[in-house]
Each structure stands twice: as C-alpha cells, then as structure tokens.
Write an enzyme that holds these catalytic residues in place. Structure first.
Site, PDB file in Angstrom:
ATOM      1  N   ARG A   7       0.861  -1.182   0.000  1.00 23.10           N
ATOM      2  CA  ARG A   7       0.000   0.000   0.000  1.00 23.10           C
ATOM      3  C   ARG A   7       0.899   1.235   0.000  1.00 23.10           C
ATOM      4  O   ARG A   7       2.072   1.173   0.386  1.00 23.10           O
ATOM      5  CB  ARG A   7      -0.898   0.030   1.250  1.00 23.10           C
ATOM      6  CG  ARG A   7      -1.970  -1.052   1.238  1.00 23.10           C
ATOM      7  CD  ARG A   7      -2.754  -1.060   2.544  1.00 23.10           C
ATOM      8  NE  ARG A   7      -3.575   0.132   2.733  1.00 23.10           N
ATOM      9  CZ  ARG A   7      -4.267   0.389   3.846  1.00 23.10           C
ATOM     10  NH1 ARG A   7      -4.231  -0.458   4.871  1.00 23.10           N
ATOM     11  NH2 ARG A   7      -5.001   1.481   3.942  1.00 23.10           N
ATOM     12  N   HIS A   8       0.353   2.363  -0.381  1.00 25.81           N
ATOM     13  CA  HIS A   8       1.029   3.657  -0.246  1.00 25.81           C
ATOM     14  C   HIS A   8       1.327   3.938   1.226  1.00 25.81           C
ATOM     15  O   HIS A   8       0.682   3.362   2.116  1.00 25.81           O
ATOM     16  CB  HIS A   8       0.129   4.762  -0.802  1.00 25.81           C
ATOM     17  CG  HIS A   8      -1.234   4.737  -0.160  1.00 25.81           C
ATOM     18  ND1 HIS A   8      -1.484   5.313   1.060  1.00 25.81           N
ATOM     19  CD2 HIS A   8      -2.384   4.146  -0.568  1.00 25.81           C
ATOM     20  CE1 HIS A   8      -2.738   5.084   1.384  1.00 25.81           C
ATOM     21  NE2 HIS A   8      -3.316   4.373   0.411  1.00 25.81           N
ATOM     22  N   HIS A  22      -3.466   0.378  -3.394  1.00 26.42           N
ATOM     23  CA  HIS A  22      -4.395   0.729  -2.321  1.00 26.42           C
ATOM     24  C   HIS A  22      -5.006  -0.528  -1.708  1.00 26.42           C
ATOM     25  O   HIS A  22      -5.033  -1.586  -2.329  1.00 26.42           O
ATOM     26  CB  HIS A  22      -5.506   1.606  -2.890  1.00 26.42           C
ATOM     27  CG  HIS A  22      -4.980   2.805  -3.621  1.00 26.42           C
ATOM     28  ND1 HIS A  22      -4.833   4.030  -3.015  1.00 26.42           N
ATOM     29  CD2 HIS A  22      -4.522   2.946  -4.894  1.00 26.42           C
ATOM     30  CE1 HIS A  22      -4.325   4.886  -3.903  1.00 26.42           C
ATOM     31  NE2 HIS A  22      -4.129   4.252  -5.044  1.00 26.42           N
ATOM     32  N   GLU A  69      -7.667   3.280  -6.227  1.00 27.00           N
ATOM     33  CA  GLU A  69      -8.493   2.688  -5.169  1.00 27.00           C
ATOM     34  C   GLU A  69      -9.954   2.521  -5.608  1.00 27.00           C
ATOM     35  O   GLU A  69     -10.418   3.218  -6.522  1.00 27.00           O
ATOM     36  CB  GLU A  69      -8.421   3.579  -3.911  1.00 27.00           C
ATOM     37  CG  GLU A  69      -9.167   3.056  -2.682  1.00 27.00           C
ATOM     38  CD  GLU A  69      -8.821   1.633  -2.242  1.00 27.00           C
ATOM     39  OE1 GLU A  69      -8.878   0.704  -3.073  1.00 27.00           O
ATOM     40  OE2 GLU A  69      -8.534   1.446  -1.040  1.00 27.00           O
TER      41      GLU A  69
HETATM   42  O1  G3H Z   1     -10.849   3.814   0.738  1.00 24.99           O
HETATM   43  C1  G3H Z   1     -11.133   2.616   0.648  1.00 24.99           C
HETATM   44  C2  G3H Z   1     -10.573   1.600   1.542  1.00 24.99           C
HETATM   45  O2  G3H Z   1      -9.192   1.450   1.389  1.00 24.99           O
HETATM   46  C3  G3H Z   1     -11.249   0.292   1.273  1.00 24.99           C
HETATM   47  O3  G3H Z   1     -11.483  -0.294   2.499  1.00 24.99           O
HETATM   48  O4  G3H Z   1     -13.194  -1.754   1.441  1.00 24.99           O
HETATM   49  O5  G3H Z   1     -12.476  -2.124   3.817  1.00 24.99           O
HETATM   50  O6  G3H Z   1     -13.886  -0.140   3.202  1.00 24.99           O
HETATM   51  P1  G3H Z   1     -12.837  -1.107   2.752  1.00 24.99           P
END
Ligand code: G3H
Length: 195
Positions: free
Chosen positions: A8-9, A147, A81
């Site tokens: 990830r970043h 992401h 993302e």
């Molecule tokens: O901004 C989005 C998140 O990195 C995704 O996380 O799918 O668990 O809400 P999530």
C-alpha cells in the site's frame, strides 16, 4: 523466479482523518515509509535491471514511489483505489449516520455492494484483469504500489484465496508482501518496515 512486491502507499492525510477515497498527499509517517521502501527496493532488486515500479494515478502512491530511483515507473488507472462514489471523502461514521441503508447493505455483502455512482469489489476485480495479464507476462520483478481494496483483490488472485474473502483480507500499511511463483506453488514473505 522473479518476485512481485505488493505494498500500500504510505499513510495518507486522509488515512489520518479516517476519510475514504480522495487524493491527498502522504503524511510525515507516510514519507518515512517511502524512504524505507526505497531503501528496501534498492537492496532487494539491486541486480534486477529490468524491474519496474507500478503505481496508481493517485498522489499517495506516486509520492510513495518517488524516493525509489533507477527503475522505470508506470502509472495505471486500473490500480486506483475502489471508487466510493457519493461516499468519497466521508468517514465510515459519517456513512453510517447519514446513509444508514448504504452502510447496512455494504456490511451484508461487501463483495457485491456497489457504492452509488462508484464501484464494488467485484468491479475492482474485473478492472484489474489487464494488470494481472501484464504482471504474469513480466519476466522481471515488479513493485506494485497501490491501495487497500485493490491489493486485496490482487493478493487474493496470486495467493488463490476465495472470492468471498477478498473484501476482508488484512492488508496493513507499511508492509511489503513478496510473492514468488515457483514450480511448487506460491511462496510468500512479508516485511513490515514500520508501524
Ligand atoms: O478507501 C477505501 C478503503 O481502502 C477500502 O477499504 O473496502 O475495507 O472499506 P474497505
């Protein structure tokens, strides 16, 4: 065999505020990670002249890659993302409070839930197909800086994890997951460079 390095970043300004989506820069902590990552990549891929660094088109991955020198960098929109649509820029608390039905339907089926005017995990998995084809074609190492949601999908593909697990895979910040495809299957190593 050539490794694929997934990360990830570095921590972003929005990570600090708990906001999803957006296109903020990295925090001081995130900058520290970018330097540690560059140092790691420099050592790990020292003699790998054909290696490349793949990022998304969002600032936080490009900034995380910026201290890495000596390798070509490629930006992929497909590595951006998950698009949170109308929820972009909100915190999970705000979504729960202002859009409780959305919050609940996502909780019920996180894999298939599509943000209004945004994407679902299944959408992300589908748009990653050309990236996966290109990754498999590569003979040299690739560092993928992307992401959380996208890396869950990529990781699940290479580690052969079932679709339904994808949205729940742990994908910590500041950690490199190294994947090697060998004859006997996939070998995985993790390097946690900082908290
Ligand atoms: O901004 C989005 C998140 O990195 C995704 O996380 O799918 O668990 O809400 P999530």
């Amino acid at each position: 065999p050539r490794p694929i390095l997934l990360t990830r970043h570095g921590e972003s300004q929005d990570n600090v505020r708990g906001r999803i989506g957006g296109d903020t820069a990295i925090s001081e902590k995130g900058e520290l990670y970018s330097k540690k990552l560059a140092n790691f990549v420099g050592k790990r891929l020292k003699s790998e002249r054909a290696a490349s660094i793949w990022t998304s088109t969002l600032q936080r991955t490009i900034l995380t890659a910026s201290p890495i020198v000596g390798f070509p960098k490629i930006q992929w929109r497909a590595l951006d993302e998950i698009n949170a649509g109308v929820c972009d820029g909100m915190t999970y608390e705000e979504i729960k409070k202002n859009m409780p039905e959305e919050y609940e339907s996502r909780k019920k089926d996180k894999l298939r839930y599509r943000y209004p005017r945004g994407e679902s995990y299944l959408d992300v998995i589908q748009r990653l197909e050309p990236v996966i084809i290109e990754l498999e074609r590569q003979r040299a190492p690739v560092v993928v800086i992307s992401h959380q949601a996208v890396l869950r999908a990529l990781y699940a593909y290479f580690a052969d994890r079932p679709l339904k697990e994808v949205p729940h895979i742990e994908m910590p910040l500041h950690t490199i997951i190294e994947i090697q495809m060998g004859v006997t299957g996939v070998v995985e190593k993790r390097y946690k460079l900082m908290d």
